[in-house]
Design an enzyme around this catalytic site. Structure first.
Site, mmCIF file in Angstrom:
data_model
loop_
_atom_site.group_PDB
_atom_site.id
_atom_site.type_symbol
_atom_site.label_atom_id
_atom_site.label_comp_id
_atom_site.label_asym_id
_atom_site.label_seq_id
_atom_site.Cartn_x
_atom_site.Cartn_y
_atom_site.Cartn_z
ATOM 1 N N ASP A 96 0.798 -1.222 0.000
ATOM 2 C CA ASP A 96 0.000 0.000 0.000
ATOM 3 C C ASP A 96 0.833 1.274 0.000
ATOM 4 O O ASP A 96 1.588 1.503 -0.900
ATOM 5 C CB ASP A 96 -1.019 0.011 1.141
ATOM 6 N N ASP A 130 -10.664 3.538 0.498
ATOM 7 C CA ASP A 130 -9.395 3.966 1.113
ATOM 8 C C ASP A 130 -9.676 4.657 2.448
ATOM 9 O O ASP A 130 -9.010 5.641 2.810
ATOM 10 C CB ASP A 130 -8.580 4.866 0.179
#
Lengths: 308, 423
Positions: free
Chosen positions: B151, B304
Site C-alpha cells: 500500500d 481507502d
C-alpha cells in the site's frame, strides 16, 4: 484608519485599498525611523511577540525595532530555547502566548500555512513574517513602498522578478501585490526553479533575462535559497551566475533609472554582480530602512483596529 | 432469525427486479420471489426501498493493531456497516505490519469477536513493508489474507516487485499496487500544479503515479501475473490502464469517491482533510476518472477509509498525515455523482461497489442469489440529506465532505442474515 482583518497573513486576501492604507501610513512612520528621536507611544502597553521557527536576522530585528520605536513590550521567542524543542504543537505554543496577554504574534515558519493555522486558534493578531514557500507579505509591502516612494506610484510600471521563483515566498507576495496595484510583472528563472502555474498569477514568463528586464522600471533579483534545496536544481554557482545572474550587460535593456532591488541577504556575484549591488540604481539598503517603517504601519493599524 | 423483506426493488450487477420479496433463513437467502408466504420472525416493508448486495471494500485501513486511537475493529466495522459495507479488506500498514500469520490471526480473531462485518486482511508484499524481502505469503494465506499489498509504501525496487508478483500468484493471491514513484513525489504534500504553487506547498506530479502504473502494467505483461492498481487518480493512469486492457494485460483498477468528486482546489485554506495520497488532482483528471468508470477501465470503487485523529490533522499541512475516512460517504457520493448524473446505471454501480471487488478478492459475495450468504443492504435512494461528520460511527471524522448534499441513505445492513445496522 483601520484594517478590515484581524491578521496579516498574505497579500492574496488583502484588498488594494488596504494595501494603499498601509503604504500611506508607512510614509508617516518613515519620518520616525529616519528622525533623531525614534520613539512614539502608539503601542504603549501593548505586547508584541516575534515567534521565529526559522533563522532570520533582518526581518526579526526589523519587527523588534518597529515594536520598540512605538513603545511596545517586544519579546522574542527563539525556538531552540522554547517548549517547541520539547515537542509542543504550534497551536499550544500560540495559546500559551495568548494566555499571557500577547496582542500581536509575528510568526516565521518553514511550513506554508503555519500562520493561518495559528491565526485560527489564537485571539491575538497574527502577522506572517514568512511561511515556507507561500507568502512574505511584509517584504512585498516594503518593496511596494520603496517603489512608490522612488517612482511616485505602482500602477502601469513594468517589474521583472528574477531567480529562484520556486522556493520564493517573496516572489509570490510581490507578484500578487504588484498585480493588485496595477503593475505588469515579468518573471524569469532557470526552468527547474520555475513553479507550475505561474500564468495563473497574471505574470509573464520570459525567455531570457534580456527579455524580462526590457523597458522595466524595477528589476528585483531573488536570493538563491541554498538551504531550501534538497537537491541541486542548477549545476553550479558559476553556471547560475553566467546564465541567470544579473550583470551590467544583460540589464542594459531596462530603463536607465531602473530600480534594482533584492530582499537580502545577497549572495554577491551569484544573483547580481557587486557593481550592481553597490551601484546608483540599487535601493537594497533603502528597502531595509523602509521595512521598519512598513512594519510600524502594520502594528499601528492592527492595534488601532480594536479601538474603533 | 428469519426475515421477510417485502416489496423491494432488487438490484444485482446484471439486473433490476421490481417488487420482489426476499426471504432470509439461517443467514442464507432462502427465497426470492413475489408474495412469499413463509413464516418470518420479522417482516420488513420495502415500500420503495432498493435491496442491493452488501458493499465490498477492497481497500481500507482499520488501524488495528497499533493505532486504536484512530480506529479499531469494533468501531471500523460499525462505520462500515452504517455505510452499507458488509465485507472489507484492510491494508497491512498496522503496527506491527501484517507481514506474518500471527498478525493475520489477531485481526481475524478480533474481527470474529468484536466486528460486525466480514473482515478480510491484506498481507504485505515485503517484510515490514520495507520493500526488500518477501513476506510469508503462504502462511498468511492459510491464516486468512485475501491479497497482498505494500500500500502506502510502494515497492520501489522493480526486481523485488516482480518477485513479489510471481510468488503471490503461486498462492493465488491478487497483488494490489499503490502506484507512486517516491523519487518523483519528493516528499510533496499535494498535487503539483497551480494550487500547490499558490499555497507554497511542494507538489507531487501526476507523473509520479503514471510512471508506476506503467511499470506495473509492464511487469504484469511480462510475468503474466494479474495486477490490481489501487486508487487511480490521474488522466494518464486511466489511459495507460485502458490501453493495457485492450491488448489483453490482466490489469484491474480501482478509484475512490474523492477522485471523482473533488479537485486540488479543496486543499485551499490548508484544509488537511483534503490531504491524501495520491493527492486530489485537477478537474481534467476527475473527468478522466469518471470516463474510466463509465467505460469499464476502472472496475472498482474502494473507500481507502483512512481514519486519523483530530489532533493529527489539526497541524501544519505538510505535517498532517494522508487520508480521509470513507465508509460512511462512499455510497451516497457514488450514487449522487455517478448514478444520478447518468454516468453509471444502478446495476453498474453495484458491480463496482460489490460484485467486482468480490471477484478481485476471490470471496463468495457481491450478489443476492438464492442459496448465498444474505449480505444485503436496503437503501432509500430518494433520501436527500447533508453529510454530517459528527454522526459518523468511525472514531475519526477526517472528511472533506462535511455539509455536502447527497442522495441515497443506507437504511438497513444485513451480514449473513443478521441486522448489523439500522437507520
Amino acid at each position: 484608519m483601520k484594517l478590515r482583518s484581524k491578521d496579516i497573513l498574505g497579500l492574496e486576501d488583502m484588498s488594494p485599498e488596504d494595501i494603499g492604507t498601509i503604504l500611506d501610513t508607512a510614509r508617516d512612520m518613515k519620518k520616525i525611523v529616519v528622525g533623531k528621536i525614534k520613539r512614539v507611544n502608539y503601542l504603549q502597553g501593548r505586547t508584541v511577540v516575534t515567534l521565529f521557527y526559522e533563522n532570520s536576522t533582518r526581518t526579526r530585528v526589523s519587527f523588534e525595532l518597529a515594536s520598540k520605536y512605538m513603545g511596545a513590550n517586544a519579546v522574542n521567542v527563539s525556538v531552540a530555547t522554547s517548549s517547541v524543542a520539547k515537542g509542543e504543537t504550534l497551536i499550544d505554543t500560540g495559546r500559551t502566548l495568548d494566555a499571557m496577554g500577547t496582542d500581536i504574534i509575528i510568526i516565521r515558519h518553514s511550513k506554508s500555512g503555519a500562520p493561518h493555522l495559528l491565526a485560527r486558534n489564537v485571539k491575538a493578531s497574527v502577522i506572517n513574517a514568512g511561511d515556507g514557500m507561500h507568502e512574505h507579505p511584509t517584504q512585498a509591502l516594503l518593496d511596494m513602498f520603496t517603489i512608490k516612494e522612488a517612482l511616485g506610484g505602482i500602477k502601469g510600471l513594468k517589474v521583472a522578478i528574477l531567480g529562484d521563483i520556486y522556493h520564493s515566498r517573496v516572489a509570490r507576495s510581490n507578484i500578487i501585490g504588484l498585480k493588485k496595484m496595477g503593475a505588469e510583472v515579468n518573471v524569469y528563472a532557470p526552468s527547474t526553479l520555475m513553479p507550475p502555474g505561474m500564468e495563473a498569477y497574471g505574470a509573464r514568463i520570459c525567455e531570457s533575462i534580456e527579455d524580462a528586464v526590457k523597458d522595466c522600471d524595477v528589476v528585483m533579483s531573488l536570493r538563491i535559497q541554498l538551504e531550501r534545496q534538497k537537491k541541486a536544481l542548477f549545476p553550479s554557482p558559476a553556471e547560475y551566475s553566467r546564465f541567470f545572474g544579473l550583470n551590467g550587460e544583460n540589464i542594459k535593456g531596462a530603463r536607465k533609472d531602473v530600480l534594482l532591488m533584492h530582499p537580502g541577504p545577497v549572495n554577491r556575484g551569484l544573483e547580481m554582480t557587486s557593481a550592481l549591488i553597490d551601484g546608483d540604481n540599487s535601493v537594497i539598503e533603502t528597502q531595509v530602512t523602509n521595512g521598519v517603517a512598513v512594519r510600524m504601519a502594520l502594528l499601528y493599524l492592527l492595534t488601532g483596529r480594536e479601538e474603533k | 432469525m428469519r426475515y421477510l423483506i417485502k416489496n423491494v426493488r432488487l438490484v444485482n450487477h446484471d439486473a433490476v427486479t421490481e417488487n420482489v420479496d426476499l426471504y432470509i433463513d439461517n443467514g442464507i437467502v432462502a427465497h426470492i420471489g413475489k408474495d412469499c408466504l413463509q413464516d418470518a420472525d420479522r417482516i420488513l416493508e420495502g415500500n420503495g426501498l432498493y435491496a442491493l448486495p452488501g458493499l465490498v471494500d477492497a481497500h481500507c485501513h482499520l488501524r488495528d493493531p497499533g493505532f486504536e486511537y484512530k480506529e479499531d475493529i469494533a468501531s471500523g466495522t460499525r462505520s462500515a456497516a452504517k455505510g452499507g459495507f458488509t465485507s472489507i479488506a484492510c491494508m497491512p500498514n498496522t503496527n506491527p505490519v501484517v507481514d506474518n500469520a500471527a498478525v493475520v490471526r489477531y485481526i481475524m480473531d478480533k474481527a470474529k469477536r468484536e466486528g460486525v462485518v466480514n473482515v478480510y486482511p491484506i498481507g504485505s508484499i515485503t517484510k515490514g513493508q520495507a520493500g526488500e524481502e518477501l513476506s510469508e505469503m503462504g502462511s498468511m494465506k492459510e491464516a486468512g489474507i485475501v491479497a497482498v499489498s505494500d500500500d502506502g509504501r510502494p515497492v520501489m525496487n522493480s526486481s523485488v516487485m516482480k518477485k513479489g508478483m510471481i510468488y503471490a500468484s503461486q498462492f493465488n493471491l491478487p497483488v494490489i499496487s499503490h502506484c507512486e514513484d517516491l523519487d518523483l513525489a519528493e516528499g510533496g504534500s499535494m498535487n503539483e500544479g497551480v494550487v500547490s504553487t499558490m499555497l507554497g506547498l511542494r507538489g507531487i506530479p501526476s507523473s509520479a503515479e503514471d510512471v508506476m502504473v506503467a511499470r506495473e502494467i509492464l511487469l504484469s505483461e511480462y510475468t503474466k501475473v494479474p495486477i490490481h492498481i489501487a486508487h487511480v487518480s490521474t488522466k494518464t493512469s486511466v489511459q495507460l490502464i485502458r490501453d493495457a486492457k485492450r491488448r489483453g494485460v490482466k490489469v484491474t483498477a480501482e478509484t475512490c469517491p474523492h477522485y471523482f468528486t473533488l479537485t486540488e482546489e479543496a486543499c485551499k485554506g490548508y484544509n488537511t482533510n483534503a490531504k491524501m495520497n495520491p493527492p486530489l488532482r485537477t478537474s481534467e483528471d476527475v473527468e478522466a476518472v469518471k470516463e474510466g468508470l463509465r467505460d469499464g477501465t476502472i472496475d472498482i470503487i474502494a473507500t481507502d477509509h483512512a481514519p486519523h485523529h483530530f489532533d493529527e490533522k489539526n497541524v501544519e499541512f505538510d505535517l498532517a498525515p494522508n487520508g480521509i475516512v470513507g465508509f460512511e460517504t462512499a455510497f451516497p457520493l457514488s450514487y449522487t455523482y455517478l448514478v444520478a448524473t447518468g454516468i453509471l446505471s444502478l446495476p453498474q454501480l453495484v458491480h463496482k461497489l460489490s460484485t467486482a471487488p468480490s471477484k478481485l478478492l476471490n470471496i463468495d459475495r457481491g450478489t443476492i442469489e438464492t442459496g448465498k450468504a444474505a449480505d444485503i443492504i436496503l437503501v432509500d435512494l430518494d433520501n436527500e440529506y447533508s453529510i454530517d461528520v459528527s454522526a459518523f460511527l468511525s472514531k475519526s471524522k477526517n472528511s472533506p465532505f462535511d455539509g455536502f448534499k447527497v442522495k441515497g441513505r443506507i437504511v438497513t445492513t444485513f451480514v449473513s442474515g443478521r441486522i448489523v445496522y439500522e437507520a
